[in-house]
Design a protein around this motif. Structure first.
Motif, PDB file in Angstrom:
ATOM      1  N   ARG A 110      47.066  23.121  41.236  1.00 31.92           N
ATOM      2  CA  ARG A 110      47.844  23.325  42.343  1.00 31.92           C
ATOM      3  C   ARG A 110      49.318  24.640  41.842  1.00 31.92           C
ATOM      4  NH1 ARG A 110      47.237  21.843  47.639  1.00 31.92           N
ATOM      5  NH2 ARG A 110      46.349  19.727  46.752  1.00 31.92           N
ATOM      6  N   GLY A 111      49.100  25.233  42.714  1.00 32.01           N
ATOM      7  CA  GLY A 111      50.615  26.327  42.259  1.00 32.01           C
ATOM      8  C   GLY A 111      50.489  26.995  40.767  1.00 32.01           C
ATOM      9  N   GLU A 112      48.740  27.113  40.528  1.00 32.75           N
ATOM     10  CA  GLU A 112      48.490  27.667  39.009  1.00 32.75           C
ATOM     11  C   GLU A 112      48.120  29.447  39.856  1.00 32.75           C
ATOM     12  OE1 GLU A 112      48.252  24.405  35.779  1.00 32.75           O
ATOM     13  OE2 GLU A 112      46.791  25.101  37.029  1.00 32.75           O
ATOM     14  N   LEU A 113      47.737  30.341  38.441  1.00 31.65           N
ATOM     15  CA  LEU A 113      47.393  31.311  38.382  1.00 31.65           C
ATOM     16  C   LEU A 113      45.448  31.140  40.054  1.00 31.65           C
ATOM     17  CD1 LEU A 113      47.731  32.792  35.010  1.00 31.65           C
ATOM     18  CD2 LEU A 113      49.366  33.095  36.953  1.00 31.65           C
ATOM     19  N   THR A 171      48.409  40.793  37.333  1.00 30.28           N
ATOM     20  CA  THR A 171      46.808  40.518  37.870  1.00 30.28           C
ATOM     21  C   THR A 171      47.181  39.022  37.365  1.00 30.28           C
ATOM     22  OG1 THR A 171      45.472  40.784  37.268  1.00 30.28           O
ATOM     23  CG2 THR A 171      46.685  42.360  38.909  1.00 30.28           C
ATOM     24  N   PRO A 172      46.565  38.270  38.201  1.00 27.80           N
ATOM     25  CA  PRO A 172      46.321  37.365  36.981  1.00 27.80           C
ATOM     26  C   PRO A 172      45.345  37.346  36.074  1.00 27.80           C
ATOM     27  CG  PRO A 172      46.689  36.083  40.009  1.00 27.80           C
ATOM     28  CD  PRO A 172      46.585  37.406  39.580  1.00 27.80           C
ATOM     29  N   LEU A 173      44.582  38.056  36.097  1.00 24.91           N
ATOM     30  CA  LEU A 173      43.705  38.535  35.314  1.00 24.91           C
ATOM     31  C   LEU A 173      44.325  38.963  33.891  1.00 24.91           C
ATOM     32  CD1 LEU A 173      40.270  37.995  34.170  1.00 24.91           C
ATOM     33  CD2 LEU A 173      39.979  40.739  36.271  1.00 24.91           C
ATOM     34  N   GLN A 174      45.304  39.975  34.554  1.00 19.98           N
ATOM     35  CA  GLN A 174      45.906  40.397  33.388  1.00 19.98           C
ATOM     36  C   GLN A 174      46.909  40.037  32.704  1.00 19.98           C
ATOM     37  OE1 GLN A 174      47.837  43.488  36.240  1.00 19.98           O
ATOM     38  NE2 GLN A 174      47.452  45.401  35.323  1.00 19.98           N
ATOM     39  N   ILE A 175      47.675  38.319  33.148  1.00 24.99           N
ATOM     40  CA  ILE A 175      48.084  37.739  32.133  1.00 24.99           C
ATOM     41  C   ILE A 175      47.104  36.676  31.574  1.00 24.99           C
ATOM     42  CG2 ILE A 175      49.488  35.385  32.830  1.00 24.99           C
ATOM     43  CD1 ILE A 175      50.264  36.551  35.341  1.00 24.99           C
ATOM     44  N   VAL A 176      45.774  36.261  32.150  1.00 28.64           N
ATOM     45  CA  VAL A 176      45.037  35.987  31.212  1.00 28.64           C
ATOM     46  C   VAL A 176      44.908  36.720  29.705  1.00 28.64           C
ATOM     47  CG1 VAL A 176      42.657  34.346  31.420  1.00 28.64           C
ATOM     48  CG2 VAL A 176      43.937  34.480  32.707  1.00 28.64           C
ATOM     49  N   THR A 177      43.916  37.787  29.970  1.00 26.71           N
ATOM     50  CA  THR A 177      43.721  38.719  29.344  1.00 26.71           C
ATOM     51  C   THR A 177      44.657  38.982  27.922  1.00 26.71           C
ATOM     52  OG1 THR A 177      44.032  40.354  30.549  1.00 26.71           O
ATOM     53  CG2 THR A 177      41.753  39.300  30.268  1.00 26.71           C
ATOM     54  N   ARG A 178      45.986  39.276  28.721  1.00 31.73           N
ATOM     55  CA  ARG A 178      47.099  40.428  27.981  1.00 31.73           C
ATOM     56  C   ARG A 178      48.073  38.787  27.168  1.00 31.73           C
ATOM     57  NH1 ARG A 178      47.768  45.578  30.900  1.00 31.73           N
ATOM     58  NH2 ARG A 178      45.839  46.642  30.897  1.00 31.73           N
ATOM     59  N   VAL A 179      48.549  38.049  28.466  1.00 32.30           N
ATOM     60  CA  VAL A 179      49.364  36.737  27.675  1.00 32.30           C
ATOM     61  C   VAL A 179      49.314  35.542  26.892  1.00 32.30           C
ATOM     62  CG1 VAL A 179      51.792  35.379  28.775  1.00 32.30           C
ATOM     63  CG2 VAL A 179      50.156  38.073  29.314  1.00 32.30           C
ATOM     64  N   LEU A 180      48.222  34.963  28.386  1.00 36.16           N
ATOM     65  CA  LEU A 180      47.743  33.457  27.803  1.00 36.16           C
ATOM     66  C   LEU A 180      46.928  33.894  26.108  1.00 36.16           C
ATOM     67  CD1 LEU A 180      46.929  32.111  31.358  1.00 36.16           C
ATOM     68  CD2 LEU A 180      48.613  31.517  29.300  1.00 36.16           C
TER      69      LEU A 180
END
Length: 221
Positions: free
Chosen positions: A43-46, A129-138
């Motif tokens: 809940r509340g996550e990407l 975007t959530p996908l960009q956060i995953v691929t470029r940060v996380l």
């Protein structure tokens, strides 16, 4: 040791590497995205989907908690449906992959959750975007931990590949059982154990060095 036994050991080692490599790739292909999703779907996550997170969590935990040798026997019909047989190295890839995927998923989930939450908030503030956060940060930030986790998974697969030899899976485990145990040839068993130890050591060393290299590169950025 006769040339014939040396040939059998070489072939068994090749079969073990084949099983571990293919099942590792399949397990990583399924486990990495699953782990990323599990780490970002509460809940509340990407990718907020609490109910799906809970269902997948139960499936992952159930698979991980099942002893591997029992898993191999339990999914014989599935293995036969996919591979056309339930014995041999190709058939062994099915249970090895099923065992590897949830294991890798939990490792990736833990590595991703260790990433500084401030980086996620900063990326959100910049409009990512959530996908960009995953691929470029996380994933880039968690990469050293993911590599160490994949190394651990490969080491576990080497152990599992030896166990699957007990049910006709081929490889070093099968050779050790058929010759070292059933034919009372302790020298074959000793060589099988030595080869497995060397493979584990090589895998662990390579994975640790790669993780250290990636960690240093991230810190330089």
């Amino acid at each position: 040791m006769s040339p014939e036994l040396i040939r059998l050991i070489v072939e068994a080692t090749r079969d073990t590497l084949y099983m571990v490599a293919i099942s590792g790739l399949i397990g990583a292909a399924a486990g990495i995205p699953l782990g990323v999703f599990l780490a970002n779907s509460k809940r509340g996550e990407l990718f907020a989907a609490p109910w799906l997170n809970a269902v997948l969590g139960v499936i992952v935990n159930a698979t991980r908690s099942t002893p591997f040798i029992i898993l191999v026997v339990a999914i014989v019909p599935l293995t036969r449906a996919i591979a056309g047989t339930s014995i041999g190295t190709t058939a062994a890839i099915v249970p090895l992959s099923i065992a590897a995927a949830p294991f890798i998923a939990r490792i990736v989930e833990g590595a991703v959750r260790e990433v500084d939450h401030g980086l996620i908030e900063a990326a959100r503030a910049m409009g990512a975007t959530p996908l960009q956060i995953v691929t470029r940060v996380l994933v880039p930030e968690a990469l050293p931990g993911i590599v160490l986790g994949l190394t651990l998974a490969l080491v576990s697969l080497l152990s599992y590949s030896a166990m699957v030899g007990a049910v006709g899976g081929g490889g070093l485990g099968d050779l050790g059982i058929r010759y070292g145990y059933q034919r009372f040839m302790p020298e074959v068993m000793a060589v099988v154990v030595l080869v497995l130890v060397l493979l584990v050591q090589a895998t662990q060393t390579a994975g640790e060095r790669l993780a250290i290299h990636l960690n240093k590169r991230i810190r330089r950025q």
